[in-house]
Design an enzyme around this catalytic site. Structure first.
Site, PDB file in Angstrom:
ATOM      1  N   HIS A  95      42.441  53.563   8.839  1.00  0.00           N
ATOM      2  CA  HIS A  95      43.994  53.628   9.781  1.00  0.00           C
ATOM      3  C   HIS A  95      45.203  54.820   9.891  1.00  0.00           C
ATOM      4  O   HIS A  95      45.731  53.714  11.619  1.00  0.00           O
ATOM      5  CB  HIS A  95      44.578  52.845   9.170  1.00  0.00           C
ATOM      6  CG  HIS A  95      44.322  51.614   8.082  1.00  0.00           C
ATOM      7  ND1 HIS A  95      43.063  51.202   8.730  1.00  0.00           N
ATOM      8  CD2 HIS A  95      43.591  51.387   6.779  1.00  0.00           C
ATOM      9  CE1 HIS A  95      42.298  50.366   8.198  1.00  0.00           C
ATOM     10  NE2 HIS A  95      43.167  49.807   6.529  1.00  0.00           N
ATOM     11  N   ASP A 253      37.613  55.769   3.784  1.00  0.00           N
ATOM     12  CA  ASP A 253      37.136  56.119   1.889  1.00  0.00           C
ATOM     13  C   ASP A 253      36.848  54.891   1.568  1.00  0.00           C
ATOM     14  O   ASP A 253      35.611  55.909   0.584  1.00  0.00           O
ATOM     15  CB  ASP A 253      38.230  56.402   1.714  1.00  0.00           C
ATOM     16  CG  ASP A 253      39.859  55.750   1.580  1.00  0.00           C
ATOM     17  OD1 ASP A 253      39.364  54.437   2.448  1.00  0.00           O
ATOM     18  OD2 ASP A 253      40.993  55.950   2.052  1.00  0.00           O
TER      19      ASP A 253
END
Length: 520
Positions: A95, A253
């Site tokens: 993000h 991730d």
């Protein structure tokens, strides 16, 4: 130079894969054999900047310096010839907004996933696209953690910066650019930007046009295992990699950690407790929560989707407690040469379930799941004069775990089955915490033999891209093995339920008070 790891005849016949895991606290790079065995690892940390309450930023150049130096270090440590490294995969914190000018220069610090400044912009996104339509397209409501609001914030508050922007990238995609010169991304990370049609796995023209964001600013979209470019000469000289080494799409991730723990098919899920905490499950269909309590994203596995939650301040809550309350535990740990969390966990284990009527709400950085609310804050509820540090420690661990349990309830409500739970991150190393989660979830919770998580997932993606593995399912079946398992104690589950019920009520009770506190 003799580094003690001279490449043997057997090593020369092996193929190697590199996984770069760009985290919030640091970047970890691991070199793996094609068998999945880690050969060498290196981590470099960097600072987090918080110029205002609720803001969080980092310098993209810090990420690149860490990636460059860790890659160079693992190749030097291993003694492996660069040409035997057959592929590079990158996983990274999701993000974050990286803005580059026409020459590829960074225009400002990256605004991170945990930054909460963009509520006004999120309201604007909701009003412009429409709440229901936004969820239909992007699979999520407008959230301050996502990238779209950050883009609008820069455009509104720093127009001189936005005018110079020629490229919008995510954190790991900046590392890709520095390695290959390519402006590209992939579906798992990009679907957390709120600019995609998640069902179609492509950029959404409707959202981009509605928000006035030009598609030319965004990277080319790939699947996670696709080859996106090759290491160029300059990057090769800086990192020690061979020029021409392929770089695949990689993953955010958590999608990368899912691959590294074998979560590539429906029914499987993992919990990771790091700075934030995530529950992540794979689904064969795009399951949506109309209330926006959890996120639906593209999986790193072609043709699959994920449901994912995110507790903003999970390990961060325990770190805060360690740094500001647990000075004696830190001193004891230093004297014994152990991790302070080992001492803290041992103290927590002596306290009964429920921390003797002390409940913690882990909202230090606002919250995303299952309460998308940037205004809520951390709470100790029920604090009395009889409580001591061990009670506080257990209460924080239980509060973090309650948050994960609440998210698992939402998954099951959405029809996403969870039959097998893996655990990774710092919390996964604690048998006490692992048992706590098994008792709450009501299913077994297991660790994996390799604790390399996102780095291993990124390397497996590189292996598929390089043709070493035929597909992700085959690779994970061969490489990922369970290590320790904790089976649920249903009597403990019943004891937790009483506190969990009250825990869930507290957010609703305090909802308006959080808003009032913000406006004081």
């Amino acid at each position: 130079m003799d580094n003690g790891f001279a490449e043997s005849e057997g090593m020369r016949n092996l193929k190697y894969l590199l996984g770069i895991d760009l985290g919030t606290s640091g970047t970890k790079t691991v070199l793996f054999e094609e068998t999945g065995r880690a050969v060498a690892s290196e981590t470099i940390e960097y600072p987090l900047y918080q110029p205002k309450n609720g803001w969080a930023e980092q310098e993209p150049e810090d990420w690149w310096n860490a990636a460059r130096d860790t890659v160079k270090a693992v190749i030097a440590k291993s003694g492996v010839k660069p040409e035997n490294v057959k592929g590079v995969g990158i996983s990274g914190q999701m993000h974050g907004l990286v803005l580059l000018d026409r020459e590829g220069r960074v225009l400002r610090r990256s605004i991170l996933w945990c930054d909460g400044r963009t509520q006004e912009e999120c309201d604007e996104i909701t009003q412009t696209i429409g709440k229901e339509r936004l969820i239909e397209l992007s699979a999520n409501p407008a959230l301050t953690g996502f990238t779209a609001g950050k883009i609008l914030w820069v455009r509104k508050h720093e127009p001189e910066v936005y005018e110079k922007a020629a490229h919008i990238l995510l954190p790991k995609d900046y590392i890709r650019y520095k390695l290959t010169g390519e402006y590209a991304t992939e579906v798992s990370d990009a679907s957390g930007m709120q600019l995609m049609d998640v069902a179609k796995r492509t950029w959404s023209d409707e959202i981009l046009e509605g928000l006035g964001i030009e598609k030319r600013l965004l990277g080319k979209m790939y699947e996670s295992q696709d080859v996106t470019g090759e290491v160029h000469q300059e990057a090769a000289a800086l990192t020690g990699l061979a020029a021409g080494t392929i770089v695949v799409g990689g993953a955010g991730d958590n999608p990368a950690a899912a691959i590294g723990t074998g979560i590539v098919s429906q029914g499987k899920a993992f919990t990771t407790i790091g700075t934030s905490a995530v529950v992540y499950a794979v689904s064969d269909r795009m399951a949506l929560d109309p209330k926006g309590r959890v996120h639906t994203l593209c999986a790193s596995v072609p043709g699959k989707w994920t449901v994912m939650s995110c507790t903003q301040a999970a390990g961060l809550s325990l770190q805060w407690l360690r740094n500001h309350v647990c000075t004696p535990e830190m001193a004891e740990a230093a004297e014994k040469g152990v991790d302070p969390y080992e001492i803290m966990t041992a103290e927590a284990a002596r306290v009964p379930i429920g921390s003797e009527k002390l409940i913690y709400l882990p909202y230090l950085m606002g919250e995303r799941s299952p309460h998308p609310d940037p205004d809520c804050r951390g709470v100790f509820f029920g604090l009395s004069a009889m409580h001591e540090r061990p009670h506080l420690i257990r209460s924080v661990m239980e509060g973090i775990s309650f948050s994960q349990w609440e998210c698992v309830e939402v998954f099951r409500e959405m029809g996403v089955p969870i039959e097998d739970m893996m655990i990774c991150g710092g919390g996964g190393r604690s048998p006490f915490w692992r048992q706590m989660l098994a008792d709450m979830y009501g299913c077994s919770v297991s660790t994996v033999q390799s604790d390399q998580g996102g780095a291993l997932g990124a390397a497996i993606l590189a292996g598929v891209g390089a043709g070493i593995y035929s597909d992700l399912e085959t690779a994970c079946d061969a490489l990922v093995r369970k290590k320790d398992s904790s089976e649920p104690n249903m009597a403990a589950n019943g004891a937790y339920v009483k506190y969990f019920t009250l825990y869930k009520e507290l957010y609703r009770t305090l909802f308006q008070s959080f808003k009032d506190l913000k406006n004081i």
